[in-house]
Design a protein around this motif. Structure first.
Motif, PDB file in Angstrom:
ATOM      1  N   GLY A 272     -36.827  86.855  26.227  1.00 44.38           N
ATOM      2  CA  GLY A 272     -37.407  88.174  26.163  1.00 44.38           C
ATOM      3  C   GLY A 272     -37.540  88.544  27.799  1.00 44.38           C
ATOM      4  N   PHE A 273     -36.945  88.000  28.452  1.00 48.77           N
ATOM      5  CA  PHE A 273     -37.023  88.276  30.000  1.00 48.77           C
ATOM      6  C   PHE A 273     -35.987  89.482  30.428  1.00 48.77           C
ATOM      7  N   GLY A 274     -35.225  89.934  29.553  1.00 50.69           N
ATOM      8  CA  GLY A 274     -34.026  90.896  29.783  1.00 50.69           C
ATOM      9  C   GLY A 274     -34.437  91.758  30.678  1.00 50.69           C
ATOM     10  N   GLY A 275     -35.680  92.479  30.508  1.00 53.61           N
ATOM     11  CA  GLY A 275     -35.961  93.778  31.319  1.00 53.61           C
ATOM     12  C   GLY A 275     -36.591  93.284  32.471  1.00 53.61           C
ATOM     13  N   VAL A 276     -36.969  92.148  32.897  1.00 52.66           N
ATOM     14  CA  VAL A 276     -37.627  91.812  34.261  1.00 52.66           C
ATOM     15  C   VAL A 276     -36.723  91.023  35.000  1.00 52.66           C
ATOM     16  N   LEU A 277     -35.332  91.171  34.830  1.00 51.26           N
ATOM     17  CA  LEU A 277     -34.467  90.280  35.721  1.00 51.26           C
ATOM     18  C   LEU A 277     -34.672  91.157  37.259  1.00 51.26           C
ATOM     19  N   GLY A 278     -34.537  90.176  38.203  1.00 48.79           N
ATOM     20  CA  GLY A 278     -34.903  90.614  39.585  1.00 48.79           C
ATOM     21  C   GLY A 278     -35.193  89.410  40.622  1.00 48.79           C
ATOM     22  N   PHE A 279     -35.884  89.660  41.369  1.00 52.25           N
ATOM     23  CA  PHE A 279     -36.271  88.946  42.584  1.00 52.25           C
ATOM     24  C   PHE A 279     -36.567  87.348  41.962  1.00 52.25           C
ATOM     25  N   TRP A 280     -37.528  87.414  40.933  1.00 53.14           N
ATOM     26  CA  TRP A 280     -37.627  85.854  40.426  1.00 53.14           C
ATOM     27  C   TRP A 280     -36.666  85.136  39.570  1.00 53.14           C
ATOM     28  N   THR A 281     -35.932  85.985  38.928  1.00 46.97           N
ATOM     29  CA  THR A 281     -34.628  85.220  38.114  1.00 46.97           C
ATOM     30  C   THR A 281     -33.627  84.892  39.189  1.00 46.97           C
ATOM     31  N   ILE A 282     -33.597  85.627  40.151  1.00 47.02           N
ATOM     32  CA  ILE A 282     -32.465  85.311  41.382  1.00 47.02           C
ATOM     33  C   ILE A 282     -32.971  83.987  41.671  1.00 47.02           C
ATOM     34  N   LEU A 283     -34.179  83.847  42.270  1.00 49.89           N
ATOM     35  CA  LEU A 283     -34.838  82.627  42.629  1.00 49.89           C
ATOM     36  C   LEU A 283     -34.566  81.561  42.132  1.00 49.89           C
ATOM     37  N   ILE A 284     -35.087  81.649  40.900  1.00 50.52           N
ATOM     38  CA  ILE A 284     -34.751  80.444  39.795  1.00 50.52           C
ATOM     39  C   ILE A 284     -33.375  80.189  39.907  1.00 50.52           C
ATOM     40  N   ALA A 285     -32.479  81.053  39.737  1.00 50.74           N
ATOM     41  CA  ALA A 285     -31.057  80.519  39.550  1.00 50.74           C
ATOM     42  C   ALA A 285     -30.675  80.004  40.903  1.00 50.74           C
ATOM     43  N   HIS A 286     -31.183  80.513  42.150  1.00 48.23           N
ATOM     44  CA  HIS A 286     -30.723  79.901  43.384  1.00 48.23           C
ATOM     45  C   HIS A 286     -31.151  78.602  43.597  1.00 48.23           C
ATOM     46  N   VAL A 287     -32.554  78.256  43.169  1.00 46.98           N
ATOM     47  CA  VAL A 287     -32.824  76.937  43.321  1.00 46.98           C
ATOM     48  C   VAL A 287     -32.057  75.814  42.255  1.00 46.98           C
ATOM     49  N   MET A 288     -31.783  76.412  41.279  1.00 43.31           N
ATOM     50  CA  MET A 288     -31.091  75.626  40.438  1.00 43.31           C
ATOM     51  C   MET A 288     -29.747  74.979  40.839  1.00 43.31           C
ATOM     52  N   PHE A 289     -28.881  76.054  41.526  1.00 44.48           N
ATOM     53  CA  PHE A 289     -27.597  75.668  42.006  1.00 44.48           C
ATOM     54  C   PHE A 289     -27.714  74.823  43.497  1.00 44.48           C
ATOM     55  N   CYS A 290     -28.583  75.160  44.233  1.00 45.57           N
ATOM     56  CA  CYS A 290     -28.953  74.523  45.434  1.00 45.57           C
ATOM     57  C   CYS A 290     -29.140  73.008  45.167  1.00 45.57           C
ATOM     58  N   LEU A 291     -30.000  72.707  44.199  1.00 40.88           N
ATOM     59  CA  LEU A 291     -30.765  71.550  44.115  1.00 40.88           C
ATOM     60  C   LEU A 291     -29.401  70.416  44.065  1.00 40.88           C
ATOM     61  N   SER A 292     -28.818  70.455  43.326  1.00 40.08           N
ATOM     62  CA  SER A 292     -27.470  69.303  43.331  1.00 40.08           C
ATOM     63  C   SER A 292     -27.018  69.184  44.901  1.00 40.08           C
ATOM     64  N   PHE A 293     -26.771  70.183  45.594  1.00 40.55           N
ATOM     65  CA  PHE A 293     -26.276  70.004  46.915  1.00 40.55           C
ATOM     66  C   PHE A 293     -27.037  69.446  47.923  1.00 40.55           C
ATOM     67  N   VAL A 294     -28.460  69.695  47.658  1.00 38.80           N
ATOM     68  CA  VAL A 294     -29.413  68.980  48.463  1.00 38.80           C
ATOM     69  C   VAL A 294     -29.481  67.467  48.070  1.00 38.80           C
ATOM     70  N   VAL A 295     -29.566  67.181  46.822  1.00 38.25           N
ATOM     71  CA  VAL A 295     -29.416  65.807  46.319  1.00 38.25           C
ATOM     72  C   VAL A 295     -28.381  65.046  47.033  1.00 38.25           C
ATOM     73  N   VAL A 296     -27.222  65.577  47.034  1.00 39.03           N
ATOM     74  CA  VAL A 296     -26.083  64.661  47.456  1.00 39.03           C
ATOM     75  C   VAL A 296     -26.180  64.583  48.942  1.00 39.03           C
ATOM     76  N   THR A 297     -26.288  65.538  49.714  1.00 39.95           N
ATOM     77  CA  THR A 297     -26.567  65.650  51.137  1.00 39.95           C
ATOM     78  C   THR A 297     -27.708  64.546  51.521  1.00 39.95           C
ATOM     79  N   VAL A 298     -28.870  64.462  50.895  1.00 38.81           N
ATOM     80  CA  VAL A 298     -29.925  63.804  51.284  1.00 38.81           C
ATOM     81  C   VAL A 298     -29.407  62.475  51.064  1.00 38.81           C
ATOM     82  N   LYS A 299     -29.069  62.132  49.637  1.00 32.88           N
ATOM     83  CA  LYS A 299     -28.598  60.731  49.516  1.00 32.88           C
ATOM     84  C   LYS A 299     -27.727  60.171  50.485  1.00 32.88           C
ATOM     85  N   ALA A 300     -26.683  61.172  51.060  1.00 32.78           N
ATOM     86  CA  ALA A 300     -25.648  60.452  51.768  1.00 32.78           C
ATOM     87  C   ALA A 300     -26.577  59.733  52.970  1.00 32.78           C
TER      88      ALA A 300
END
Lengths: 266, 297
Positions: free
Chosen positions: A131-159
């Protein structure tokens, strides 16, 4: 094989390597050049003449600087969140033994191995069905960006963590430092370059993302979305100014880091 | 797994202490929850969206009816862009390997004290916007651009020949965009090779070509596998290059998924997206098994 043959063979690889680097850099030269372009007409995307005007007034095209500022805000927030969450996960994965370590690695790896269009469309499907189809914007972009950056952070810090000498921490403990002191005085400073690299990577991934953002942005416009929109109409030379400025900033950061490293190791 | 996590170096000694297992779960919890909520749950939503009754709309909602017909329709209508995406991704991967291997090899073995600088140069393009760089290919490959003029002068391209809006342009752009993803894992695995093994090849009177074929190349296979996967997967889902450098004739499946979502045709778009993901998973498993490195994933 003769000695001359070997000499050619040895330098052939290096020469080929330089050619490939040239291929990687050609578009960047064009971006820098085009940032000084003085287009004859609004629709012209060829180099027509030299001017400094684009650099003096980068905000002139309508909406460009708003888009850049949106991207910067999302990038900074996403970087802070993803770096914090990812660093904690990396510590757990390298420094602790628990049930399901292999599964965690696979779980971290999967988002990196999924095409962006799949990640973006599945998030959109979730937002719409929740039911968030109408409020797509800043916050949904932020959620998405944290999601795909997370794995790259884990791999880099792990190294970084995996390459660390644990004897330094043992030595601190032997010298009667408690766990807290050991962490903040020994472990954290040693891991910090890894965390910094992860943060830089997150920021550049977030600032640059288009495919996932475009699906979940609603009416919010980020810098890549602005570029996309203008590519359909006319391409203002100022987008090349932003591209060049980001590049210079990154080069300065990397050079600064390298210099600081050299000074410390001397 | 090892192939891709090898950039992370060897596993460190794990300091084990009783009661620390709880701490581990606590550290994993926030990030794990984020990934579960915004990566795993969305995939389930996508799967269910692909089975929606297509007669609904985003505004009125959809009935989840187990509408498998969506897949049949989607595959019938979009088989060509789908096949094209796979073909372009394959070409891109091949070119990236061809260009990336010499560069990674040069950095790992021939660069001397310039190693860090060359590595930095490989990563540097990441810092200029992906879209802005792709747009500059539009200029480079344009009808009166340097590349076309040179090729015409060399008679490689006919007087009416063009590069922009062709398959060549799209694959050039894709190769350019994903090349660093090939070079970095290749470099990481080449760098780890014990130099004495290569010297031993020379001592045993193997020529450089034989040494490369029998020693260096097999030892760099983890990098080749990781690099090809990291290039193929994003290339198959990309639509930016096809849109900016190609025409509707070069349309890839990403263009269609994006356009269908934008037009509100969620069930078909979701079905295509699930099909893309499933195809990639099957191809990757098949490939990793075929290369004979089952422990890589």
């Amino acid at each position: 094989m003769t000695r001359t043959g070997r000499w050619i063979g040895r330098h052939l690889v290096l020469f080929a390597g330089f050619l490939v680097l040239l291929y990687l850099f050609t578009p960047i030269f064009v971006v820098v050049l085009m940032s000084f372009n003085d287009p004859k007409s609004r629709l012209s995307y060829e180099f027509d003449g030299f001017t400094l005007r684009n650099w003096q007034d980068p905000c002139q095209p309508f909406g460009l600087c708003d888009a850049v500022s949106t991207s910067l805000r999302i990038g900074l927030l996403a970087t802070v969140l993803a770096t914090a969450l990812g660093t904690l996960m990396a510590f757990a994965m390298v420094r602790h033994r628990y049930r399901g370590r292999a599964a965690t690695s696979l779980f971290i790896f999967l988002p990196m191995a999924s095409p962006e269009i799949v990640l973006g469309s599945s998030l959109l499907a979730l937002f719409v069905s929740a039911g968030f189809g109408g409020v797509l914007g800043f916050w949904t972009i932020l959620i998405a960006h944290v999601m795909f950056c997370l794995s790259f952070v884990v791999v880099t810090v792990k190294a970084r963590l995996a390459g660390m000498d644990t004897r330094l921490e043992q030595a601190a403990m032997d010298l009667y430092a408690n766990e807290w002191q050991t962490f903040w005085r020994i472990t954290f400073p040693l891991v910090f370059p890894g965390i910094l690299a992860a943060a830089l990577l997150s920021f550049s991934l977030s600032f640059d993302d288009f495919i996932i953002t475009n699906l979940n942005a609603g009416r919010t416009v980020t810098f890549p979305m602005y570029v996309w929109g203008s590519a359909q109409r006319d391409i203002p030379p100022q987008i090349n100014v932003i591209g060049t400025a980001m590049f210079m900033l990154a080069v300065l950061l990397v050079l600064g880091g390298e210099l600081a490293r050299r000074r410390r190791s001397r | 797994m090892t192939a891709l996590s090898q950039l992370g170096g060897p596993p460190a000694a794990v300091t084990e202490k009783p009661g620390r297992r709880f701490t581990a779960y606590l550290l994993l919890l926030p990030g794990g929850l984020w990934l579960a909520l915004f990566f795993v749950v969305p995939l389930v939503s996508l799967l269910s969206a692909s089975l929606y009754d297509p007669s609904g709309t985003v505004e009125t909602g959809y009935a989840v009816t187990g509408h498998w017909q969506n897949y049949v329709d989607a595959l019938q209508d979009y088989a060509r862009p789908f096949g094209r995406s796979m073909w372009y991704a394959l070409l891109t991967t091949a070119f990236c390997l061809l260009l990336g291997y010499p560069l990674a090899y040069a950095i790992a073995f021939k660069s001397g004290r310039w190693k860090n600088l060359m590595l930095a140069l490989v990563i540097a393009p990441f810092f200029t916007s992906f879209l802005v760089r792709t747009l500059s290919w539009k200029l480079l490959l344009g009808d009166n651009g340097v590349v076309v003029d040179t090729l015409k002068w060399l008679h490689i391209l006919g007087p009416d020949g063009r590069l922009l809006a062709t398959t060549t342009a799209v694959v050039t752009g894709l190769t350019y965009n994903f090349l660093p993803f090939m070079v970095l894992p290749l470099y990481a695995s080449l760098e780890k090779i014990d130099h004495r093994l290569i010297e031993a090849g020379g001592d045993l009177f193997a020529g450089p070509v034989t040494t490369f074929r029998t020693v260096t190349l097999p030892l760099s296979m983890p990098g080749v596998v990781a690099g090809t996967l990291l290039t193929f997967i994003p290339a198959a889902g990309d639509y930016i290059n096809a849109e900016l450098l190609g025409t509707p004739q070069q349309r890839m499946i990403g263009n269609d998924i994006q356009n269908l979502f934008a037009a509100g045709a969620h069930p078909t778009a979701a079905a295509l997206s699930v099909t893309l993901m499933a195809t990639i998973v099957v191809l990757v498993l098949f490939y990793v098994r075929r290369v004979g490195t089952e422990d890589l994933l």
